[in-house]
Design a protein around this motif. Structure first.
Motif, PDB file in Angstrom:
ATOM      1  N   ARG A  84      49.089   2.775  63.913  1.00 44.69           N
ATOM      2  CA  ARG A  84      48.608   1.564  63.254  1.00 44.69           C
ATOM      3  C   ARG A  84      49.645   1.024  62.266  1.00 44.69           C
ATOM      4  O   ARG A  84      49.460  -0.022  61.677  1.00 44.69           O
ATOM      5  N   ASP A  88      47.497  -0.531  55.278  1.00 45.68           N
ATOM      6  CA  ASP A  88      46.558   0.134  54.386  1.00 45.68           C
ATOM      7  C   ASP A  88      46.136   1.462  55.001  1.00 45.68           C
ATOM      8  O   ASP A  88      45.865   1.551  56.187  1.00 45.68           O
ATOM      9  N   SER A  89      46.074   2.493  54.173  1.00 44.37           N
ATOM     10  CA  SER A  89      45.667   3.790  54.689  1.00 44.37           C
ATOM     11  C   SER A  89      44.155   3.832  54.859  1.00 44.37           C
ATOM     12  O   SER A  89      43.419   3.270  54.066  1.00 44.37           O
ATOM     13  N   ARG A  90      43.731   4.505  55.899  1.00 43.59           N
ATOM     14  CA  ARG A  90      42.292   4.673  56.089  1.00 43.59           C
ATOM     15  C   ARG A  90      41.716   5.679  55.105  1.00 43.59           C
ATOM     16  O   ARG A  90      40.528   5.718  54.867  1.00 43.59           O
ATOM     17  N   GLY A  91      42.595   6.546  54.566  1.00 45.33           N
ATOM     18  CA  GLY A  91      42.140   7.587  53.660  1.00 45.33           C
ATOM     19  C   GLY A  91      43.101   8.756  53.732  1.00 45.33           C
ATOM     20  O   GLY A  91      43.981   8.791  54.581  1.00 45.33           O
ATOM     21  N   ASP A 117      45.604   7.056  63.803  1.00 48.00           N
ATOM     22  CA  ASP A 117      44.556   6.116  63.428  1.00 48.00           C
ATOM     23  C   ASP A 117      44.773   5.537  62.021  1.00 48.00           C
ATOM     24  O   ASP A 117      43.983   4.725  61.552  1.00 48.00           O
ATOM     25  N   GLY A 118      45.812   5.995  61.341  1.00 49.23           N
ATOM     26  CA  GLY A 118      46.134   5.397  60.049  1.00 49.23           C
ATOM     27  C   GLY A 118      45.789   6.245  58.837  1.00 49.23           C
ATOM     28  O   GLY A 118      45.965   5.809  57.697  1.00 49.23           O
ATOM     29  N   PHE A 119      45.285   7.455  59.053  1.00 44.03           N
ATOM     30  CA  PHE A 119      45.035   8.335  57.908  1.00 44.03           C
ATOM     31  C   PHE A 119      46.350   8.958  57.443  1.00 44.03           C
ATOM     32  O   PHE A 119      47.263   9.171  58.250  1.00 44.03           O
ATOM     33  N   ARG A 208      36.377   8.450  59.999  1.00 44.69           N
ATOM     34  CA  ARG A 208      36.121   7.040  59.628  1.00 44.69           C
ATOM     35  C   ARG A 208      34.746   6.894  58.997  1.00 44.69           C
ATOM     36  O   ARG A 208      34.578   6.199  58.007  1.00 44.69           O
ATOM     37  N   MET A 211      34.706   8.259  55.493  1.00 46.24           N
ATOM     38  CA  MET A 211      35.365   7.355  54.542  1.00 46.24           C
ATOM     39  C   MET A 211      34.432   6.210  54.155  1.00 46.24           C
ATOM     40  O   MET A 211      34.372   5.803  52.991  1.00 46.24           O
ATOM     41  N   HIS A 212      33.720   5.725  55.139  1.00 39.45           N
ATOM     42  CA  HIS A 212      32.772   4.640  54.906  1.00 39.45           C
ATOM     43  C   HIS A 212      31.722   5.092  53.889  1.00 39.45           C
ATOM     44  O   HIS A 212      31.426   4.395  52.916  1.00 39.45           O
TER      45      HIS A 212
END
Ligand code: B12
Length: 218
Positions: A84, A88-91, A117-119, A208, A211-212
């Motif tokens: 990705r 911005d990092s997903r977490g 996935d961006g983590f 995900r 994190m939400h």
């Protein structure tokens, strides 16, 4: 000669590292999805290796060599996971295989998928005491603590993650995600985990979701 996935399964079972790596390259040249190739190729082969180990047809050296072959193939596949990018990092996640346990193939695949996935993932490796995982989570201000156990004996350390965090009064700072072959969802819940993933793609969906939840969603 069968399909490329069948050939990958055979190469893994036959402990043929050179062929395993060559087939990984071929699969990518053919435009296959790297996770599909791992899940339906190498991991299936490794499952058969495990069965042969259980029935004493294979011994530890064969298992070690096929694990090495799978690791080498994964290295080839790694760059092909969709990235990705660094937006911005997903977490932030700290991940490790739990104390006493050297099995890291599954954990490594989970890590690759989470990163793709961006983590941001901090990997402490294998055989990691729970306290070290927690210390690292503190140091990098992680959102999720993820642990893998492949042995039923080492699974016994997993409940410590939640209980030690409780003792330190830090339980609400982190989401806990557990996985690995012997772990089942109900048990994971009982020992205080927030999430459980059956395989690496589920790990991404669960991370995900966690994190939400952590960011105040439902
Ligand atoms: C490869 C292997 C080894 C290799 C490991 C190499 C490595 N770098 O990992 C070596 C040779 C070192 C090894 C050693 C041993 N092994 Co071993 N090993 C295996 C084998 C064949 C495959 C495991 C594997 O990698 N699978 C492939 C990966 C991709 O699958 P996975 O780990 O399940 O991971 C997926 C999911 O579980 C999930 N997941 C994993 N982690 C996480 C984490 C999170 C957070 C999430 C969400 C998801 C998730 O996603 C992953 C990808 O989709 C299994 C047999 C089998 N059928 O599983 C035995 C097996 C696990 N080993 C076993 C044993 C007994 C041992 C030894 C004790 C043998 C001995 N006598 O010394 C030692 C223990 C060493 C130690 N202290 O850890 C037993 C365990 C029995 C039990 N119930 O506890 C098994 C089941 C074999 C058997 N049938 O007896 N082993």
């Amino acid at each position: 000669m069968g399909t490329i996935l069948e050939e990958i399964i055979s190469a893994t079972v036959d402990v043929d590292e050179e062929k395993s790596v060559a087939l990984a390259r071929q699969a990518m040249a053919d435009g296959m999805e790297p996770f599909e190739v791992i899940q339906n190729g190498y991991a299936r082969g490794m499952k058969i290796v495990g069965e042969k180990f259980a029935t004493l047809e294979y011994f530890l050296p064969e298992v070690m060599l096929s694990a090495d072959a799978m690791t080498a193939a994964i290295e080839v596949l790694k760059p092909y996971f969709k990235d990705r990018g660094k937006q911005d990092s997903r977490g932030t996640i700290v991940i490790a295989t739990i104390q006493g346990d050297m099995h890291d193939l599954g954990k490594n695949i989970v890590k690759i998928m989470l990163e793709a996935d961006g983590f941001v993932v901090h990997d402490l490796g294998a055989n990691v005491p729970v306290r070290d995982l927690i210390d690292k989570a503190e140091a990098v201000q992680a959102d999720i603590i993820a642990a893998s156990a492949i042995l039923t004996t080492t699974m016994a350390h997993m409940p410590d993650i939640s209980s030690i965090l409780d003792e330190l009064g830090m339980r609400d700072r982190y989401m806990i995600m557990l996985g690995g072959a012997p772990v089942i969802p109900q048990w994971a819940r009982e020992v205080g985990a927030d999430g459980y993933g059956e395989d690496a793609s589920e790990a991404v969906a669960v991370a995900r979701r966690l994190m939400h939840k952590k960011r105040g969603g439902e």
